[in-house]
Motif scaffolding. Structure first.
Motif, PDB file in Angstrom:
ATOM      1  N   LEU A 108      38.850 -91.636  -5.004  1.00  0.00           N
ATOM      2  CA  LEU A 108      39.871 -92.621  -5.373  1.00  0.00           C
ATOM      3  C   LEU A 108      39.247 -93.964  -5.711  1.00  0.00           C
TER       4      LEU A 108
ATOM      5  N   ASP B 178      43.634 -96.649  -8.891  1.00  0.00           N
ATOM      6  CA  ASP B 178      44.580 -95.577  -8.582  1.00  0.00           C
ATOM      7  C   ASP B 178      45.720 -96.080  -7.698  1.00  0.00           C
TER       8      ASP B 178
ATOM      9  N   MET C  98      42.291 -88.345 -15.424  1.00  0.00           N
ATOM     10  CA  MET C  98      42.361 -87.898 -14.040  1.00  0.00           C
ATOM     11  C   MET C  98      41.817 -86.489 -13.844  1.00  0.00           C
TER      12      MET C  98
ATOM     13  N   MET D 242      43.828 -85.820  -4.424  1.00  0.00           N
ATOM     14  CA  MET D 242      43.181 -86.915  -5.148  1.00  0.00           C
ATOM     15  C   MET D 242      41.836 -87.201  -4.496  1.00  0.00           C
TER      16      MET D 242
END
Length: 118
Positions: free
Chosen positions: A85, A89, A63, A82
């Motif tokens: 994506l 995920d 990540m 984030m």
């Protein structure tokens, strides 16, 4: 006792960005290590990232570069940004807190669903 409240996740498309927040109920939270974890359907809960009180962060290797953890001590809030994506995920995301040096996280948020569509 530390209570943690996560923001609502949501449904996004692959490639989108989303930011989650985790707000704590006590000022002492700013001295805690805060972690983000996630659990996908049928899988074990996994570590995502953590940040300590001075902003030192750690990430699961897969990540790094896409997820960024940060904190605003004035608001006793920790964020998980984030980016890019992917459908994989998709999971329930949890924030958790522990005092420095503790081995486990005793305080957990309720979890928030993030769904990434392809």
């Amino acid at each position: 006792q530390v209570q943690l409240v996560e923001s609502v996740g949501g449904l996004v498309q692959a490639g989108d960005s989303l930011i989650l927040s985790c707000a704590a109920s006590v000022l002492t939270f700013i001295s805690y290590v805060t972690g983000w974890f996630r659990q996908a359907p049928g899988k074990e809960r996994e570590f995502v990232a953590s940040i300590n009180w001075i902003g030192l962060s750690t990430y699961t290797e897969s990540m790094k570069g896409r997820f960024t953890v940060s904190r605003d001590n004035s608001k006793t809030t920790v964020y998980l940004q984030m980016n890019s994506l992917k459908p994989e995920d998709t999971a329930v995301y949890y924030c958790a807190a522990k005092s420095p040096g503790a081995r486990t996280y005793p305080y957990w948020g309720q979890g928030t669903q993030v769904t990434v569509s392809s």
